[in-house]
Structures are given as structure tokens and as C-alpha cells.
Design a protein around this motif. Structure first.
Motif, PDB file in Angstrom:
ATOM      1  N   PRO A  26       0.451  -1.007   0.041  1.00 34.52           N
ATOM      2  CA  PRO A  26       0.136  -0.058  -0.229  1.00 34.52           C
ATOM      3  C   PRO A  26       0.676   1.069  -0.507  1.00 34.52           C
ATOM      4  O   PRO A  26       2.079   0.813   0.798  1.00 34.52           O
ATOM      5  CB  PRO A  26      -1.479   0.381   1.591  1.00 34.52           C
ATOM      6  N   GLU A  27       0.361   2.520  -0.412  1.00 35.63           N
ATOM      7  CA  GLU A  27       1.058   3.647  -0.574  1.00 35.63           C
ATOM      8  C   GLU A  27       1.958   4.286   0.617  1.00 35.63           C
ATOM      9  O   GLU A  27       2.683   4.813   0.678  1.00 35.63           O
ATOM     10  CB  GLU A  27      -0.324   5.060  -1.335  1.00 35.63           C
ATOM     11  N   ASP A  28       0.637   4.128   1.318  1.00 34.04           N
ATOM     12  CA  ASP A  28       1.279   4.589   2.772  1.00 34.04           C
ATOM     13  C   ASP A  28       2.732   4.016   3.574  1.00 34.04           C
ATOM     14  O   ASP A  28       2.828   4.532   4.607  1.00 34.04           O
ATOM     15  CB  ASP A  28      -0.315   4.645   4.261  1.00 34.04           C
ATOM     16  N   THR A  29       2.405   2.232   3.710  1.00 33.97           N
ATOM     17  CA  THR A  29       3.422   1.313   3.607  1.00 33.97           C
ATOM     18  C   THR A  29       4.643   1.900   3.138  1.00 33.97           C
ATOM     19  O   THR A  29       5.713   1.593   3.332  1.00 33.97           O
ATOM     20  CB  THR A  29       3.306  -0.409   3.508  1.00 33.97           C
TER      21      THR A  29
END
Length: 105
Positions: A26-29
Motif C-alpha cells: 500500500p502507498e502509505d506503507t
């Protein structure tokens, strides 16, 4: 406080930097590094929190990382009491007792 050789400690190590993360995460990860925390016995003669150290885990692995805790405590627990689980436990115990009454020991 300084840790001495053989003392139980915890280290922190960056496994993957953000740019090394897999494209499907995921992008935030993707914005943060993948890190690990490992406990083991200090191999170095002496160290302070923040020092780069070597440890040996209980499984015998040797790992290098930044010392973050000396004699770390366990902070996990099994959560709050859940009344319905306690009732199920009592009912199960009664059922098991009644099923075992006829068995020879």
C-alpha cells in the motif's frame, strides 16, 4: 545505563528502506522503512542505547542493529476479561466432566 556482554537486550534494524519496498505494498506503507526488533544476548563487551551492536538470539542467530533496550520487559497481555468466554469455559468443563464419568482410569 550500559549493557554488558551476555546481557539480554533488544535491537532495531532497518530491513528495507522505503525505495526498496515491493511495488505492490500500500502507498502509505511504501513511505516508511521495513524494520525489525530482535531480542538476544549482547555479544559486544559493553554498549549504550543507540550504539550499533551484535547480539545472539535464543535460536543462535547473530544479528547486528541499534541497541534500543537493555533487559526489555514483556508488555503483552491477554486483554480484558470476557464474561461470555468464562461462561463457555464453565459449560465446557461441566460437559467434559459428565462425559468422563463413565470412563475407567
Amino acid at each position: 545505563m550500559k549493557a554488558k556482554k551476555g546481557q539480554w537486550v533488544q535491537i532495531h534494524k532497518v530491513v528495507l528502506n522505503p525505495e526498496e519496498r515491493a511495488p505492490q505494498v500500500p502507498e502509505d506503507t511504501k513511505l516508511v522503512p521495513l524494520v525489525m526488533r530482535v531480542k538476544g544476548y549482547l555479544i559486544d563487551e559493553e554498549a549504550s542505547v543507540g550504539d550499533l551492536v551484535s547480539i545472539e538470539t535464543v535460536a543462535g542467530r547473530k544479528v547486528v542493529g541499534r541497541l534500543i533496550a537493555i533487559e526489555p520487559t514483556y508488555t503483552h497481555n491477554f486483554g480484558k476479561h470476557v464474561p461470555v468466554l468464562a461462561e463457555i469455559d464453565r459449560e465446557f468443563s461441566q460437559l467434559a466432566d459428565s462425559l468422563n464419568e463413565g470412563e475407567e482410569k
